[in-house]
Enzyme design. Structure first.
Site, PDB file in Angstrom:
ATOM      1  N   HIS A 141      32.552 -11.376  63.707  1.00 28.94           N
ATOM      2  CA  HIS A 141      31.369 -11.728  64.507  1.00 28.94           C
ATOM      3  C   HIS A 141      31.689 -11.380  65.962  1.00 28.94           C
ATOM      4  O   HIS A 141      32.844 -11.465  66.391  1.00 28.94           O
ATOM      5  CB  HIS A 141      31.150 -13.234  64.348  1.00 28.94           C
ATOM      6  CG  HIS A 141      29.892 -13.764  64.966  1.00 28.94           C
ATOM      7  ND1 HIS A 141      29.772 -13.997  66.315  1.00 28.94           N
ATOM      8  CD2 HIS A 141      28.709 -14.145  64.414  1.00 28.94           C
ATOM      9  CE1 HIS A 141      28.574 -14.489  66.570  1.00 28.94           C
ATOM     10  NE2 HIS A 141      27.905 -14.592  65.437  1.00 28.94           N
ATOM     11  N   ASP A 218      38.796 -17.898  63.108  1.00 31.86           N
ATOM     12  CA  ASP A 218      37.384 -18.189  63.352  1.00 31.86           C
ATOM     13  C   ASP A 218      36.845 -18.811  62.066  1.00 31.86           C
ATOM     14  O   ASP A 218      36.543 -18.101  61.097  1.00 31.86           O
ATOM     15  CB  ASP A 218      36.654 -16.893  63.705  1.00 31.86           C
ATOM     16  CG  ASP A 218      35.134 -17.065  63.705  1.00 31.86           C
ATOM     17  OD1 ASP A 218      34.651 -18.154  63.360  1.00 31.86           O
ATOM     18  OD2 ASP A 218      34.448 -16.081  64.033  1.00 31.86           O
ATOM     19  N   GLN A 221      32.346 -20.154  59.573  1.00 25.10           N
ATOM     20  CA  GLN A 221      31.673 -20.130  58.268  1.00 25.10           C
ATOM     21  C   GLN A 221      32.470 -20.828  57.172  1.00 25.10           C
ATOM     22  O   GLN A 221      31.950 -21.003  56.071  1.00 25.10           O
ATOM     23  CB  GLN A 221      31.384 -18.680  57.842  1.00 25.10           C
ATOM     24  CG  GLN A 221      30.415 -17.928  58.749  1.00 25.10           C
ATOM     25  CD  GLN A 221      28.991 -18.480  58.737  1.00 25.10           C
ATOM     26  OE1 GLN A 221      28.613 -19.279  57.871  1.00 25.10           O
ATOM     27  NE2 GLN A 221      28.198 -18.077  59.707  1.00 25.10           N
ATOM     28  N   LYS A 244      26.639 -25.602  62.288  1.00 28.82           N
ATOM     29  CA  LYS A 244      26.633 -24.900  60.996  1.00 28.82           C
ATOM     30  C   LYS A 244      27.080 -25.808  59.854  1.00 28.82           C
ATOM     31  O   LYS A 244      27.151 -25.379  58.712  1.00 28.82           O
ATOM     32  CB  LYS A 244      27.550 -23.679  61.054  1.00 28.82           C
ATOM     33  CG  LYS A 244      27.056 -22.583  61.987  1.00 28.82           C
ATOM     34  CD  LYS A 244      27.916 -21.352  61.855  1.00 28.82           C
ATOM     35  CE  LYS A 244      27.769 -20.397  63.019  1.00 28.82           C
ATOM     36  NZ  LYS A 244      26.526 -19.628  63.016  1.00 28.82           N
ATOM     37  N   CYS A 382      25.198 -10.255  64.545  1.00 31.84           N
ATOM     38  CA  CYS A 382      26.276 -10.276  65.554  1.00 31.84           C
ATOM     39  C   CYS A 382      27.544  -9.634  65.007  1.00 31.84           C
ATOM     40  O   CYS A 382      28.651 -10.107  65.253  1.00 31.84           O
ATOM     41  CB  CYS A 382      26.571 -11.684  66.054  1.00 31.84           C
ATOM     42  SG  CYS A 382      25.184 -12.452  66.857  1.00 31.84           S
TER      43      CYS A 382
END
Ligand code: 7TS
Length: 426
Positions: A141, A218, A221, A244, A382
Site C-alpha cells: 500500500h 504493515d 489488513q 479497519k 493505493c
C-alpha cells in the site's frame, strides 16, 4: 441454469452454514447493517477500506463524552483520573490483543500511515546511511512505500523490491540476495489489501535478522482479520488502524520493541512527550509518552480498547476461519463468471478479493452494484506499483472485501448483481 440464478458450489455452502448463523447473530451488534441503500438491503463489501462499528464501540465513545471527558495525564481531579485510567487500560488491552510483551511498547497513533511515518522519521532517518537498503515489496500500500521513499531521499538509502509470483505470493527465492545488498530494514504488508496474500512474516523476520536488518510489519489488513502475535512473528515494529477492525477512525497502534523505541528520538515535539523543558533544550518523557505529543485521541483510544474486547469475545481464530470459508466461496462463485479475472490465489489468502470484468471499467461496475445496495471499492487501492505489476486494465480493479458480519447469502446477492452488470455492459 439462467444467469441470474445462484448456483450452489458443492461442499462450500454446507461448510458455511455454521459461520452464516454466527454472522447473522453478530449483525445485530452493527446498527448500520440494517439500513438500505437505493431501497435495497445494504451489502457491505468494502471492509478492507474501513469496517463497520458495533454498538459497544459507539456506546464507549458516548460514555466517555457523557460521563468523564477530561484531558489525560494532567489534571489532579476525578474526571482526569478516570479518563487517564481508561486510556491506559485501553493501551493494556490493545497491547495484549497483539501479544506485545509490555504496554509501553504500544504507541497510540492516528492510523497505520502515521505509524509508518513515525518509524521512517524517528528510526530510519537517524540510522540509515547512503547506500543502505530498505526492502519492500511490489504489493505494498502507498502508506508502506512513500514514507520509505521520503526517508530514502533524506538519507541516500536505496529502496529494493521483492516481486510476486503468479499466485500473488512473495517471490521469496530473491529474499536472501536482496537482503545481502546492505539491507537495514525490511518493510512488508502482513496481508495484501489487493491480493489477500498473507506473507510468512516469521520466516522473513528470521532471514532479515540473520543479516542484522529490522522488520517493520504493515498489519493494517491482518490485525482486524486474524490472530496476530508480535512475539511469534518476531517483528521489530508492527502497525495497524482501529477503523479497519470495528474500531473508530483516527486511532491506531504502533508496536515497537521497547529497546528500539527507547533508543529512538521523538517523532513530534510538544506537550506530554517531555521530561523537563528549558529555554534551549528538553528531555524526553519515558515510553510510551515520548511518542504521543499533544492531547491524544482519548475517546477513540478508549473505544479501541472496547473494540478488542469485542473481537476477542467473537474470537480471532473464528473470524479468520469464517473469512477463509467465505472468501473461498466468493472466489469459486466469481470464477464461474465468464470474462472475470480474480487476482490473488495464494494459499490461506484473506478476504480482500480484487477482480476485473472484461471490458468493464471497475468504477462503472461499482456504480452499478451500488444501485443494488452493494458497496465494493474500485480503483488502484493505493497500490499503483502493484496495478502496474499485474498489468490491470485502467490501472484499477474492483474489490470486494468481507468481514465477520458478512454471509454467503450476501455473496450470492453480489454474484447475481455482477452477472446482471455483465449483461448490462455487454
Ligand atoms: N496498509 C494497508 C495494507 C492498507 O490496506 C491500508 C489501508 C493502509 C496501510 C493505510 O491505512 P490507514 O488507516 O493509515 O489509511 N487500505 C485501504 C484500502 O485498501 N482501501 O482504503 C484504504
Amino acid at each position: 441454469m439462467s444467469e441470474t440464478m445462484t448456483a450452489p458450489v458443492p461442499g462450500l455452502r454446507a461448510d458455511l452454514k455454521l459461520y452464516d448463523d454466527e454472522a447473522l447473530r453478530l449483525r445485530a451488534d452493527f446498527p448500520i447493517l440494517s439500513r438500505t441503500v437505493h431501497g435495497k438491503p445494504l451489502v457491505y463489501f468494502d471492509n478492507a477500506a474501513t469496517s463497520q462499528k458495533p454498538t459497544a464501540v459507539l456506546d464507549a465513545l458516548n460514555d466517555y463524552y457523557t460521563r468523564y471527558n477530561a484531558n489525560v495525564h494532567r489534571g489532579i481531579h476525578t474526571l482526569s483520573e478516570e479518563a487517564t485510567s481508561a486510556y491506559e487500560h485501553a493501551r493494556e488491552k490493545v497491547a495484549q490483543f497483539i501479544h506485545a510483551p509490555t504496554p509501553t511498547g504500544l504507541i497510540f497513533v492516528r492510523n497505520t500511515t502515521e505509524a509508518v511515518n513515525l518509524v521512517a522519521q524517528a528510526w530510519a532517518r537517524k540510522n540509515l546511511r547512503p547506500g543502505d537498503g530498505i526492502l519492500v515489496s511490489v504489493m505494498e500500500h502507498h502508506s508502506n512505500l512513500i514514507p520509505w521513499q521520503i526517508v530514502a531521499q533524506q538519507t541516500g538509502a536505496r529502496l529494493r523490491f521483492l516481486d510476486i509470483r503468479d499466485d500473488g505470493s512473495l517471490e521469496l527465492d530473491d529474499l536472501d540476495r536482496l537482503l545481502g545488498e546492505r539491507t537495514r530494514l525490511v518493510a512488508l504488508a502482513h496481508m495484501s489489501n489487493v491480493l489477500g496474500t498473507v506473507n510468512p512474516i516469521a520466516e522473513i523476520a528470521a532471514r532479515a535478522h540473520a543479516v542484522g536488518a529490522l522488520l517493520f510489519v504493515d498489519a493494517a489488513q491482518s490485525v482486524p482479520h486474524m490472530p496476530v502475535d508480535v512475539q511469534t512473528l518476531d517483528c521489530d515494529f508492527l502497525a495497524f488502524s482501529g477503523h479497519k477492525m470495528c474500531g473508530p477512525t483516527g486511532i491506531g497502534g504502533l508496536y515497537g520493541r521497547p529497546a528500539l523505541l527507547e533508543a529512538m528520538d521523538p517523532f513530534m515535539g510538544g506537550g506530554s512527550m517531555i521530561g523537563e523543558v528549558h529555554q534551549e533544550y528538553f528531555t524526553c518523557a519515558a515510553l510510551p509518552e515520548k511518542f504521543e505529543a499533544g492531547t491524544p485521541n482519548i475517546a477513540h483510544a478508549i473505544a479501541l480498547g472496547v473494540t478488542v474486547d469485542y473481537l476477542s469475545s467473537v474470537g480471532m481464530d473464528r473470524i479468520r476461519a469464517h473469512e477463509l470459508a467465505l472468501t473461498r466461496y466468493m472466489i469459486a462463485r466469481l470464477s464461474e463468471i465468464e470474462g472475470l479475472t480474480v487476482y490473488g490465489h495464494a494459499p490461506g489468502r484473506g478476504g480482500a478479493v480484487a477482480f476485473i470484468l472484461d471490458n468493464v471499467h471497475p468504477g462503472d461496475l461499482s456504480t452499478v452494484l451500488d444501485r443494488e445496495g452493494i458497496a465494493i471499492r474500485a480503483g488502484h487501492h493505493c497500490a499503483q506499483p502493484l496495478m502496474r505489476r499485474l498489468g490491470t486494465p485502467y490501472m484499477a480493479t474492483a474489490r470486494a472485501s468481507v468481514y465477520l458480519y458478512n454471509t454467503s447469502d450476501e455473496v450470492d446477492i453480489f454474484i447475481d448483481a455482477v452477472r446482471k452488470a455483465r449483461r448490462f455492459f455487454a
